[in-house]
Design a protein around this motif. Structure first.
Motif, short mmCIF file in Angstrom:
data_model
loop_
_atom_site.label_atom_id
_atom_site.label_comp_id
_atom_site.label_asym_id
_atom_site.label_seq_id
_atom_site.Cartn_x
_atom_site.Cartn_y
_atom_site.Cartn_z
N VAL A 119 0.85 -1.20 0.00
CA VAL A 119 0.00 0.00 0.00
C VAL A 119 0.88 1.25 0.00
CG1 VAL A 119 -1.63 1.36 1.40
CG2 VAL A 119 -2.03 -1.08 1.02
N ARG A 120 1.93 1.24 0.80
CA ARG A 120 2.84 2.40 0.87
C ARG A 120 3.52 2.64 -0.47
NH1 ARG A 120 7.45 0.55 3.36
NH2 ARG A 120 8.50 0.73 1.36
N VAL A 121 4.05 1.59 -1.08
CA VAL A 121 4.78 1.74 -2.35
C VAL A 121 3.83 2.17 -3.48
CG1 VAL A 121 6.08 0.50 -4.12
CG2 VAL A 121 6.64 0.18 -1.70
N LEU A 122 2.65 1.58 -3.54
CA LEU A 122 1.70 1.95 -4.60
C LEU A 122 1.20 3.38 -4.44
CD1 LEU A 122 -0.37 -1.31 -5.07
CD2 LEU A 122 1.43 -0.39 -6.55
N THR A 123 0.95 3.79 -3.21
CA THR A 123 0.53 5.17 -2.96
C THR A 123 1.67 6.12 -3.32
OG1 THR A 123 -0.93 4.41 -1.18
CG2 THR A 123 -0.40 6.75 -1.22
N GLY A 124 2.90 5.72 -2.99
CA GLY A 124 4.06 6.51 -3.36
C GLY A 124 4.21 6.63 -4.86
N TRP A 125 4.01 5.51 -5.57
CA TRP A 125 4.11 5.55 -7.03
C TRP A 125 3.05 6.48 -7.61
CZ3 TRP A 125 7.16 5.15 -10.86
CH2 TRP A 125 6.66 5.13 -12.16
N TRP A 126 1.84 6.42 -7.07
CA TRP A 126 0.75 7.27 -7.53
C TRP A 126 1.16 8.74 -7.46
CZ3 TRP A 126 -3.40 8.88 -3.64
CH2 TRP A 126 -4.38 9.66 -4.25
N PHE A 127 1.70 9.16 -6.31
CA PHE A 127 2.07 10.57 -6.14
C PHE A 127 3.34 10.90 -6.93
CE2 PHE A 127 0.54 13.92 -3.12
CZ PHE A 127 -0.78 13.61 -3.29
N PHE A 128 4.32 10.00 -6.93
CA PHE A 128 5.53 10.25 -7.70
C PHE A 128 5.19 10.42 -9.18
CE2 PHE A 128 8.94 8.61 -10.39
CZ PHE A 128 9.95 9.50 -10.06
N HIS A 129 4.36 9.55 -9.69
CA HIS A 129 3.98 9.61 -11.10
C HIS A 129 3.27 10.93 -11.42
CE1 HIS A 129 1.49 8.70 -14.68
NE2 HIS A 129 2.58 8.06 -15.05
N ALA A 130 2.38 11.36 -10.52
CA ALA A 130 1.67 12.63 -10.74
C ALA A 130 2.64 13.80 -10.80
CB ALA A 130 0.64 12.85 -9.63
N GLY A 131 3.58 13.86 -9.86
CA GLY A 131 4.54 14.96 -9.84
C GLY A 131 5.56 14.89 -10.95
N PHE A 132 6.12 13.70 -11.18
CA PHE A 132 7.17 13.55 -12.17
C PHE A 132 6.63 13.76 -13.59
CE2 PHE A 132 10.55 11.19 -14.47
CZ PHE A 132 11.61 11.95 -14.04
N THR A 133 5.39 13.34 -13.83
CA THR A 133 4.77 13.57 -15.14
C THR A 133 4.61 15.07 -15.39
OG1 THR A 133 3.59 11.47 -15.01
CG2 THR A 133 2.73 13.09 -16.56
N LYS A 134 4.17 15.80 -14.37
CA LYS A 134 4.07 17.26 -14.52
C LYS A 134 5.45 17.86 -14.81
CE LYS A 134 0.14 18.00 -11.37
NZ LYS A 134 -0.09 16.69 -10.79
N LEU A 135 6.46 17.35 -14.15
CA LEU A 135 7.82 17.84 -14.35
C LEU A 135 8.29 17.57 -15.78
CD1 LEU A 135 10.28 19.12 -12.91
CD2 LEU A 135 11.03 16.81 -12.39
N LEU A 136 8.04 16.37 -16.28
CA LEU A 136 8.46 16.03 -17.64
C LEU A 136 7.69 16.81 -18.70
CD1 LEU A 136 8.86 12.14 -17.43
CD2 LEU A 136 10.66 13.88 -17.49
N GLU A 137 6.41 17.05 -18.45
CA GLU A 137 5.57 17.72 -19.45
C GLU A 137 5.79 19.22 -19.50
OE1 GLU A 137 1.61 16.45 -18.52
OE2 GLU A 137 1.91 14.48 -19.44
N VAL A 196 3.77 22.26 -6.09
CA VAL A 196 2.94 21.07 -6.32
C VAL A 196 3.79 20.00 -6.99
CG1 VAL A 196 1.01 20.16 -7.67
CG2 VAL A 196 0.73 22.28 -6.37
N VAL A 197 4.50 20.38 -8.04
CA VAL A 197 5.33 19.42 -8.78
C VAL A 197 6.39 18.81 -7.87
CG1 VAL A 197 6.99 19.19 -10.67
CG2 VAL A 197 4.95 20.62 -10.97
N ILE A 198 7.11 19.65 -7.15
CA ILE A 198 8.21 19.18 -6.30
C ILE A 198 7.68 18.32 -5.16
CG2 ILE A 198 9.97 19.95 -4.66
CD1 ILE A 198 10.36 22.38 -6.59
N PHE A 199 6.64 18.77 -4.46
CA PHE A 199 6.15 18.03 -3.31
C PHE A 199 5.47 16.73 -3.69
CE2 PHE A 199 6.11 22.22 -0.82
CZ PHE A 199 7.37 21.97 -0.31
N GLU A 200 4.72 16.71 -4.79
CA GLU A 200 4.15 15.43 -5.22
C GLU A 200 5.26 14.42 -5.51
OE1 GLU A 200 -0.18 16.26 -7.30
OE2 GLU A 200 1.59 16.34 -8.58
N THR A 201 6.29 14.87 -6.20
CA THR A 201 7.41 13.99 -6.54
C THR A 201 8.13 13.51 -5.28
OG1 THR A 201 7.67 15.17 -8.63
CG2 THR A 201 9.52 13.79 -7.91
N LEU A 202 8.44 14.42 -4.36
CA LEU A 202 9.17 14.06 -3.15
C LEU A 202 8.35 13.18 -2.21
CD1 LEU A 202 11.13 17.34 -2.31
CD2 LEU A 202 12.00 15.21 -3.35
#
Length: 172
Positions: free
Chosen positions: A29-47, A84-90
């Motif tokens: 649950v921790r890793v999947l929730t982390g991936w969810w937020f990391f993906h949201a932030g990192f995608t914004k960063l890449l785009e 938002v981008v930085i904190f979602e990723t971190l």
């Protein structure tokens, strides 16, 4: 209380999950929730880099209890967007590796509370996807999910944390 290296917890802990399977599940649950937020932030960063503009979302908070917060934050898109981008990723990275898990999850709770109230789409009542995210982060805090196969289980054994046990409230 002895240290259980398989589950990453102290045996006999009042709020810990007993047994291997609950420990695995909490870690998943921790890793999947982390991936969810990391993906949201990192995608914004890449785009768009740090140029994410949250003003549309923040203006959508009008008519909710958080309207004054949304109006205030919308006045600083050059600061709030990159945050938002930085904190979602971190937050996502911290949860994936299980480091400063409670601290990161508190940040997740803050995000999800703003999303839940700000989105105000209650077609199915108060339970919507934002509320479910809020429950995930709260569950991670309650169970100290970083102790289950995360780096927090290692950090908590250091002399620094042993000498200042209140630091465990940020870990786990």
């Amino acid at each position: 209380m002895g240290y259980n290296t398989r589950a990453g917890t102290e045996s006999g802990a009042g709020y810990g999950a007993a047994g291997t399977w609950p420990a695995y599940w909490i870690a998943v649950v921790r890793v999947l929730t982390g991936w969810w937020f990391f993906h949201a932030g990192f995608t914004k960063l890449l785009e768009g880099g740090l140029t994410f503009d949250p003003s549309g979302y923040l203006q959508g908070m009008a008519g909710t209890v958080l309207a004054p917060v949304g109006t205030t934050l919308a006045g600083y898109p050059g600061i709030i967007g990159p945050m938002v981008v930085i904190f979602e990723t971190l937050i996502g990275l911290a949860l994936i590796v299980g480091l400063l898990t409670r601290f990161a999850s508190f940040g997740g709770v803050m995000f999800m509370t703003m999303f839940w109230i700000g989105n105000a789409e209650y077609a199915h009542g108060v339970v919507n996807s934002d509320f479910m995210g809020l429950l995930l982060f709260t569950t991670i805090i309650v169970f100290g999910a970083g102790r289950y196969y995360g780096l927090d289980s290692i950090v908590e054994r250091t002399d620094l944390v042993q000498g200042a046990p209140r630091l465990k409230y940020l870990l786990g």
